[in-house]
Motif scaffolding. Sequence first.
Motif, PDB file in Angstrom:
ATOM      1  N   VAL A   1      -1.925  11.822   6.665  1.00  0.00           N
ATOM      2  CA  VAL A   1      -2.513  10.420   6.269  1.00  0.00           C
ATOM      3  C   VAL A   1      -2.842  10.401   4.780  1.00  0.00           C
ATOM      4  N   VAL A   2      -3.571  11.319   4.092  1.00  0.00           N
ATOM      5  CA  VAL A   2      -3.950  11.262   2.794  1.00  0.00           C
ATOM      6  C   VAL A   2      -2.725  10.952   1.982  1.00  0.00           C
TER       7      VAL A   2
ATOM      8  N   THR B   1      -2.381   7.892  -0.536  1.00  0.00           N
ATOM      9  CA  THR B   1      -2.013   8.084  -1.945  1.00  0.00           C
ATOM     10  C   THR B   1      -0.766   7.409  -2.373  1.00  0.00           C
ATOM     11  N   GLN B   2       0.158   7.529  -1.635  1.00  0.00           N
ATOM     12  CA  GLN B   2       1.434   6.871  -2.076  1.00  0.00           C
ATOM     13  C   GLN B   2       1.275   5.435  -2.099  1.00  0.00           C
ATOM     14  N   ASP B   3       0.680   4.607  -1.181  1.00  0.00           N
ATOM     15  CA  ASP B   3       0.334   3.401  -1.168  1.00  0.00           C
ATOM     16  C   ASP B   3      -0.225   2.792  -2.553  1.00  0.00           C
TER      17      ASP B   3
ATOM     18  N   GLU C   1       1.806   3.072  -5.549  1.00  0.00           N
ATOM     19  CA  GLU C   1       2.897   2.090  -5.602  1.00  0.00           C
ATOM     20  C   GLU C   1       2.182   0.547  -5.932  1.00  0.00           C
ATOM     21  N   GLN C   2       1.045   0.436  -5.529  1.00  0.00           N
ATOM     22  CA  GLN C   2       0.290  -0.785  -5.973  1.00  0.00           C
ATOM     23  C   GLN C   2      -0.091  -0.921  -7.441  1.00  0.00           C
ATOM     24  N   LEU C   3      -0.261   0.167  -7.920  1.00  0.00           N
ATOM     25  CA  LEU C   3      -0.603   0.281  -9.247  1.00  0.00           C
ATOM     26  C   LEU C   3       0.291   0.681 -10.282  1.00  0.00           C
ATOM     27  N   LYS C   4       1.591   0.839  -9.940  1.00  0.00           N
ATOM     28  CA  LYS C   4       2.598   1.790 -10.670  1.00  0.00           C
ATOM     29  C   LYS C   4       2.581   1.051 -12.167  1.00  0.00           C
TER      30      LYS C   4
END
Length: 299
Positions: free
Chosen positions: A72-73, A77-79, A82-85
Amino acid sequence: GKMKTGLQKTRRVLGTDIRDLFKAEGRLVDEDFLGELYARLIRTDMGAGPAGRIRDRVAKDFRGRVVHLEEVVETITQDIREQLKQDHGDLAKADSPPTVILVVGVNGSGKTTSIGKLSHHLVSQGHKIVLGAGDTFRAAAVEQLTIWSERIGCEIVTGPSGVDPASVAYQTTEKAVEIGADYAIIDTAGRLQTQGKLMQELEKIRRVIDKKLPGAPHEVLLVLDATAGQNAISQAKGFSNAAGCTGIILSKLDGSAKGGVVLPIREQFELPVKFVGLGEGIEDMTKFDPDTFAAALLE
Ligand code: GDP
């Protein structure tokens, strides 16, 4: 590193919150779990959008399965990554020096301190800089910036109290050209009472800088206090719109248990977060990096 230390408070809350959802043998991903996960994400101030998206993603990947904390972590973290990439701390650069950086923000946001840290950062990279004390209505701001310039060992342009900030901005740009500086960093007034006047003032500053050095300013950085509430953020939008900001310095991220606030700020301002303030000291600012940030939130 610094990001990890600075986000200690957030990590304590978010990390503990998320960990508490699990037992050693994992947890079944059902509606109960998803609801609890959502509530805990919301507590970081990341906002309903991002929290909802993360919940949906966990649901899509794991519903009906027993999952472990790490899985879940990893999804969270992945999300966030991606949002801030698209965000990174690289500053725009003039084709030929000096690069002119205008710094705007509400009084108390950490503007002076951020200018000091940014200046130190650039000087320690070997750059020659000039500061401009454009907040001419606050004697304390001019004094503070002068103290920073002495500490850092860089030139500063000041004017008599109450002088037109645009003239200080002009002279700072001129000085930077004259002495062959790499950067000019110009402070501006941070009062809010008269939005119209502020807008005019910032426009005039931009105009005279551009007149002295076509294409300048190359960056207009908005300083935002990460611990301030939604109200302060709305006020800062006025600055952002008036000044044609190009990026954000998010100050005092260390003082908040709600580091998730980076996400809605990014969304509302539609501006990249370039630097984050992680303490009061001269070294306590770091270039923003989405990977380090996402990892530091939860690790
Ligand atoms: P200004 O009025 O916007 O110029 O704000 P200042 O630079 O004077 O900062 C206001 C207060 O916030 C001061 O006490 C600073 O030491 C403090 N401050 C600024 N940046 C940070 C930060 O990143 N972390 C912490 N903890 N305090 C900060």
